[in-house]
Design an enzyme around this catalytic site. Structure first.
Site, PDB file in Angstrom:
ATOM      1  N   LYS A  60       0.840  -1.213   0.000  1.00 50.62           N
ATOM      2  CA  LYS A  60       0.000   0.000   0.000  1.00 50.62           C
ATOM      3  C   LYS A  60       0.872   1.258   0.000  1.00 50.62           C
ATOM      4  O   LYS A  60       0.535   2.250  -0.635  1.00 50.62           O
ATOM      5  CB  LYS A  60      -0.924   0.024   1.225  1.00 50.62           C
ATOM      6  N   LYS A 114      -4.105 -12.400  -7.982  1.00 51.89           N
ATOM      7  CA  LYS A 114      -5.421 -12.727  -7.429  1.00 51.89           C
ATOM      8  C   LYS A 114      -6.524 -11.815  -7.969  1.00 51.89           C
ATOM      9  O   LYS A 114      -6.256 -10.686  -8.393  1.00 51.89           O
ATOM     10  CB  LYS A 114      -5.369 -12.633  -5.906  1.00 51.89           C
ATOM     11  N   LYS A 165     -10.692  -6.204  -6.394  1.00 52.94           N
ATOM     12  CA  LYS A 165     -11.618  -5.177  -6.868  1.00 52.94           C
ATOM     13  C   LYS A 165     -10.894  -3.933  -7.364  1.00 52.94           C
ATOM     14  O   LYS A 165     -11.452  -3.131  -8.078  1.00 52.94           O
ATOM     15  CB  LYS A 165     -12.646  -4.816  -5.798  1.00 52.94           C
TER      16      LYS A 165
HETATM   17  P1  TYM Z   1     -11.009  -7.763   1.698  1.00 54.78           P
HETATM   18  O1  TYM Z   1     -12.197  -6.851   1.784  1.00 54.78           O
HETATM   19  O2  TYM Z   1      -9.904  -7.379   0.788  1.00 54.78           O
HETATM   20  O3  TYM Z   1     -11.483  -9.196   1.291  1.00 54.78           O
HETATM   21  C1  TYM Z   1     -12.460  -9.891   2.035  1.00 54.78           C
HETATM   22  C2  TYM Z   1     -12.165 -11.368   2.095  1.00 54.78           C
HETATM   23  O4  TYM Z   1     -12.060 -11.904   0.780  1.00 54.78           O
HETATM   24  C3  TYM Z   1     -10.838 -12.617   0.653  1.00 54.78           C
HETATM   25  N1  TYM Z   1     -10.325 -12.466  -0.720  1.00 54.78           N
HETATM   26  C4  TYM Z   1      -9.937 -13.511  -1.482  1.00 54.78           C
HETATM   27  N2  TYM Z   1      -9.887 -14.816  -1.235  1.00 54.78           N
HETATM   28  C5  TYM Z   1      -9.464 -15.632  -2.240  1.00 54.78           C
HETATM   29  N3  TYM Z   1      -9.096 -15.185  -3.465  1.00 54.78           N
HETATM   30  C6  TYM Z   1      -9.116 -13.858  -3.755  1.00 54.78           C
HETATM   31  N4  TYM Z   1      -8.786 -13.437  -4.971  1.00 54.78           N
HETATM   32  C7  TYM Z   1      -9.551 -12.947  -2.737  1.00 54.78           C
HETATM   33  N5  TYM Z   1      -9.714 -11.605  -2.672  1.00 54.78           N
HETATM   34  C8  TYM Z   1     -10.176 -11.327  -1.427  1.00 54.78           C
HETATM   35  C9  TYM Z   1      -9.899 -11.990   1.661  1.00 54.78           C
HETATM   36  O5  TYM Z   1      -8.881 -12.885   2.035  1.00 54.78           O
HETATM   37  C10 TYM Z   1     -10.850 -11.695   2.797  1.00 54.78           C
HETATM   38  O6  TYM Z   1     -11.013 -12.854   3.576  1.00 54.78           O
HETATM   39  N6  TYM Z   1      -8.401  -6.965   5.869  1.00 54.78           N
HETATM   40  C11 TYM Z   1      -9.609  -7.590   5.329  1.00 54.78           C
HETATM   41  C12 TYM Z   1     -10.881  -7.091   5.990  1.00 54.78           C
HETATM   42  C13 TYM Z   1     -10.884  -7.315   7.452  1.00 54.78           C
HETATM   43  C14 TYM Z   1     -10.995  -8.567   8.124  1.00 54.78           C
HETATM   44  C15 TYM Z   1     -10.952  -8.268   9.514  1.00 54.78           C
HETATM   45  C16 TYM Z   1     -11.126  -9.869   7.682  1.00 54.78           C
HETATM   46  C17 TYM Z   1     -10.762  -6.360   8.401  1.00 54.78           C
HETATM   47  N7  TYM Z   1     -10.803  -6.947   9.645  1.00 54.78           N
HETATM   48  C18 TYM Z   1     -11.022  -9.293  10.458  1.00 54.78           C
HETATM   49  C19 TYM Z   1     -11.218 -10.879   8.639  1.00 54.78           C
HETATM   50  C20 TYM Z   1     -11.160 -10.590  10.009  1.00 54.78           C
HETATM   51  C21 TYM Z   1      -9.672  -7.254   3.864  1.00 54.78           C
HETATM   52  O7  TYM Z   1      -9.117  -6.295   3.389  1.00 54.78           O
HETATM   53  O8  TYM Z   1     -10.473  -8.077   3.151  1.00 54.78           O
END
Ligand code: TYM
Length: 330
Positions: free
Chosen positions: A111, A194, A197
């Site tokens: 980031k 991966k 979005k």
């Molecule tokens: P975020 O919003 O980027 O994504 C949400 C969840 O989707 C999973 N994910 C994927 N899994 C497999 N293949 C992909 N291409 C892919 N893209 C996204 C992510 O691993 C995630 O599980 N930091 C987190 C949000 C968060 C969170 C938490 C998650 C904040 N606090 C506490 C779990 C527990 C995030 O940015 O996810």
């Protein structure tokens, strides 16, 4: 029963990666565990400090969570900012989080490269806020994709450190809830890493995409000229198509195209057509549900209020106990 927590940032529509990484098996999971699902709206400020439509984005994420099969009567689904106790736990955890370890986190380094004009403290302490999300309910399991592995490792470090410092056995060390052997990484359609979005729009398939759009995106996916030697390894873009197929298609279908590939008889056009059809079928019930729920603002508001109350019950108890453990006036 185990406590499970899952989260997602409200910075765009949910895509297949989110679904397979964090949402799959919800329907079953929520009956076998105490489940919390939340929308990480505080977190979104680390990259979008002046969000244009925060509430609209939160609503959209909530609708898609519900459409993926969460039952708000069984599980608790809430918005992070509706549980401000999270911020207090974040503060306590930050007191014992070190600059060096935070600077070493891969997502921070990424980031910082992506937004050099805005390397804010929230970005650096992103893993502490995430740990607060998880530890506020003293969760045992966290469904995440592969990209969140390091954050979860940090959460365990913070939990262990807290227990050691204050000589308690208070926080469990949460583990990833992986549905198979390995944490999942759903690839994008652009031949690269991966599904995400923030990348090129055409590389991600969103749960809300219409069939025509899905078809268009899949047919445009990057491929190559095809194998020239039998049983040769698959280059990344091709392996990616197979990964997607393994996620949504039947094992017979995957095997069929695998054999074609190994015999150098594969026609990517046919494979993509099949893949698009299988994605469309797989996402059909979710797509319909998204449409239905999007139109029902009253219901969404009710779900938010209910979640807020249930999350507060658990979160307030944790913060009360933490204050006592550290030594604040009860
Ligand atoms: P975020 O919003 O980027 O994504 C949400 C969840 O989707 C999973 N994910 C994927 N899994 C497999 N293949 C992909 N291409 C892919 N893209 C996204 C992510 O691993 C995630 O599980 N930091 C987190 C949000 C968060 C969170 C938490 C998650 C904040 N606090 C506490 C779990 C527990 C995030 O940015 O996810």
């Amino acid at each position: 029963m185990d406590i499970v927590l899952s989260g997602i940032r409200p910075t765009g529509n949910l895509h297949l990666g989110n679904y397979f990484g964090a949402l799959r098996n919800f329907k079953k999971m929520q009956h076998e565990n105490i489940c919390y699902f939340f929308i990480a709206d505080y977190h979104s400020l680390t990259t979008h400090p002046t969000p244009k439509d925060l509430q609209g984005n939160v609503k959209q994420a909530l609708v898609e969570y519900l459409a993926a099969g969460i039952d708000p009567e069984v599980a608790t689904i809430y918005v992070q900012s509706d549980l401000p106790e999270t911020a207090e736990l974040y503060l306590f955890l930050n007191m014992n989080a070190y600059k060096g370890e935070l600077e070493r986190v891969t997502t921070f380094k990424d980031k910082a490269r992506q937004q050099p004009e805005n390397i804010n403290a929230g970005l650096l302490t992103y893993p502490t806020l995430m740990a607060a999300d998880i530890l506020i309910h003293r969760s045992h399991k966290v469904p995440v994709g592969k990209d969140q592995e390091q954050h979860l490792e940090m959460t365990r470090t913070f939990a262990r450190r807290f227990n050691r410092l204050y000589k308690v056995d208070y926080f469990p060390e949460p583990v990833a809830y992986n549905f198979g052997q390995e944490l999942i990484k759903i690839p994008g359609l652009d031949g690269g890493g991966k599904m995400s979005k923030s990348d090129d729009e055409n590389s991600a398939i969103f749960l809300a995409d219409e069939p025509k759009m899905i078809q268009k995106k899949v047919m445009r996916a990057v491929t190559d000229a095809g194998p020239t030697e039998k049983n040769s390894p698959k280059p990344d873009p091709i392996e990616n198509l197979f990964s997607l197929m393994r996620a949504v298609s039947s094992p017979d279908t995957v095997e069929y195209f695998d054999e074609k590939y190994n015999n150098c008889e594969i026609r990517y056009g046919d494979m993509k057509k099949q893949l698009a059809e299988d994605i469309i079928n797989y996402t059909e019930p979710i797509r319909e549900k998204i449409k239905e729920l999007s139109a029902d603002d009253d219901y969404i508001r009710k779900v938010m209020d209910m979640g807020k109350e249930k999350a507060h019950e658990s979160g307030a108890k944790t913060v009360r106990e933490i204050r006592e453990i550290i030594g604040f006036r009860p």
